[in-house]
Design a protein around this motif. Structure first.
Motif, PDB file in Angstrom:
ATOM      1  N   THR A   6       4.855  36.777  30.772  1.00 39.98           N
ATOM      2  CA  THR A   6       5.350  36.755  32.146  1.00 39.98           C
ATOM      3  C   THR A   6       6.848  37.052  32.084  1.00 39.98           C
ATOM      4  OG1 THR A   6       5.726  34.360  32.094  1.00 39.98           O
ATOM      5  CG2 THR A   6       3.602  35.110  32.924  1.00 39.98           C
ATOM      6  N   SER A   7       7.208  38.222  32.598  1.00 37.18           N
ATOM      7  CA  SER A   7       8.590  38.679  32.480  1.00 37.18           C
ATOM      8  C   SER A   7       8.996  39.440  33.732  1.00 37.18           C
ATOM      9  CB  SER A   7       8.715  39.601  31.252  1.00 37.18           C
ATOM     10  OG  SER A   7      10.009  40.151  31.166  1.00 37.18           O
ATOM     11  N   SER A   8      10.245  39.278  34.126  1.00 34.16           N
ATOM     12  CA  SER A   8      10.762  40.016  35.282  1.00 34.16           C
ATOM     13  C   SER A   8      11.168  41.431  34.904  1.00 34.16           C
ATOM     14  CB  SER A   8      11.957  39.283  35.888  1.00 34.16           C
ATOM     15  OG  SER A   8      13.008  39.202  34.934  1.00 34.16           O
ATOM     16  N   GLN A  15       9.438  34.142  33.534  1.00 38.58           N
ATOM     17  CA  GLN A  15       8.739  33.958  34.795  1.00 38.58           C
ATOM     18  C   GLN A  15       7.677  32.864  34.700  1.00 38.58           C
ATOM     19  OE1 GLN A  15       8.959  36.421  37.860  1.00 38.58           O
ATOM     20  NE2 GLN A  15      10.904  35.939  36.889  1.00 38.58           N
ATOM     21  N   HIS A  16       7.411  32.235  35.832  1.00 37.91           N
ATOM     22  CA  HIS A  16       6.324  31.257  36.004  1.00 37.91           C
ATOM     23  C   HIS A  16       5.020  32.047  36.134  1.00 37.91           C
ATOM     24  CE1 HIS A  16       3.766  28.329  38.018  1.00 37.91           C
ATOM     25  NE2 HIS A  16       4.673  27.387  37.780  1.00 37.91           N
ATOM     26  N   GLN A  19       4.097  32.942  39.653  1.00 34.25           N
ATOM     27  CA  GLN A  19       5.081  33.640  40.471  1.00 34.25           C
ATOM     28  C   GLN A  19       5.494  35.002  39.930  1.00 34.25           C
ATOM     29  OE1 GLN A  19       8.148  30.656  40.613  1.00 34.25           O
ATOM     30  NE2 GLN A  19       7.098  29.488  42.196  1.00 34.25           N
ATOM     31  N   CYS A  20       4.991  35.377  38.763  1.00 39.22           N
ATOM     32  CA  CYS A  20       5.408  36.664  38.193  1.00 39.22           C
ATOM     33  C   CYS A  20       4.778  37.818  38.974  1.00 39.22           C
ATOM     34  CB  CYS A  20       5.060  36.750  36.710  1.00 39.22           C
ATOM     35  SG  CYS A  20       3.310  36.842  36.361  1.00 39.22           S
ATOM     36  N   THR A  66       4.437  32.159  28.742  1.00 40.66           N
ATOM     37  CA  THR A  66       5.026  31.998  30.062  1.00 40.66           C
ATOM     38  C   THR A  66       6.075  30.889  30.033  1.00 40.66           C
ATOM     39  OG1 THR A  66       4.495  31.697  32.407  1.00 40.66           O
ATOM     40  CG2 THR A  66       3.222  30.378  30.833  1.00 40.66           C
ATOM     41  N   ASP A  90      14.028  30.578  28.319  1.00 42.04           N
ATOM     42  CA  ASP A  90      13.813  32.018  28.324  1.00 42.04           C
ATOM     43  C   ASP A  90      13.901  32.521  26.887  1.00 42.04           C
ATOM     44  OD1 ASP A  90      13.809  31.659  31.037  1.00 42.04           O
ATOM     45  OD2 ASP A  90      15.548  32.932  31.436  1.00 42.04           O
TER      46      ASP A  90
END
Length: 131
Positions: A6-8, A15-16, A19-20, A66, A90
Motif C-alpha cells: 500500500t503506497s501513495s 498507506q492504510h 484508504q490506499c 501496509t 513508513d
C-alpha cells in the motif's frame, strides 16, 4: 511469490489498507524481485463492500505490506490465505523487499513456509494444465 504494497507513490509503504488508491504488486523470490504492476483499489459501496473488493484486488498475492489495517480487513485477507504485514513506520518498498528476500534465503517462519508451499503447489498445478 506475489506481494502487494500500500503506497501513495510506488516507492514507500505509507498507506492504510482501507484508504490506499492502488496496490503496487511485486514478484519476490529469494534471488530476484521485480515490480509487475498496479491494481486499483475500488472505493465504491459501503465499508464492507470496499474491504471485500480490496481483498479481491490482491487475490493471488501471498503477503500485503501496509502501514495500518483494521481487524475485519485483516480477517478478509486471512480468509483468502493472504498474510497482512502491518509496519510501524513508513518503509521504502525496496527495503521491505530486501528484508523479505533475506528471510526467504534463511529459515522462514512457519507461516511463510506454508505460503511458499502453497505458491509452489499452484505453480505445479498451472504447469500440469499448461498455463
Amino acid at each position: 511469490m506475489r506481494v502487494a504494497f500500500t503506497s501513495s507513490n510506488g516507492s514507500v509503504i505509507d498507506q492504510h489498507f482501507g484508504q490506499c488508491g492502488r496496490f503496487w504488486i511485486w514478484e519476490v523470490g529469494p534471488a530476484t524481485a521485480a515490480p509487475i504492476g498496479q491494481v486499483e483499489a475500488l472505493a465504491a459501496g459501503d465499508e464492507d463492500d470496499r474491504t471485500t473488493a480490496r481483498a479481491a484486488a490482491v487475490a493471488g498475492c501471498a503477503i500485503v505490506f501496509t502501514r495500518q489495517i483494521g481487524g475485519p480487513a485483516a480477517a478478509k485477507l486471512a480468509a483468502r490465505r493472504i498474510h497482512p504485514m502491518k509496519l510501524q513506520a513508513d518503509v521504502p518498498i525496496a527495503e521491505a523487499v530486501t528484508r523479505l528476500q533475506e528471510v526467504l534465503r534463511g529459515t522462514p517462519p512457519p507461516w511463510l513456509r506454508r505460503l511458499l508451499a502453497q505458491d509452489e503447489a499452484t505453480d505445479e498445478t498451472d504447469a500440469r494444465r499448461g498455463a
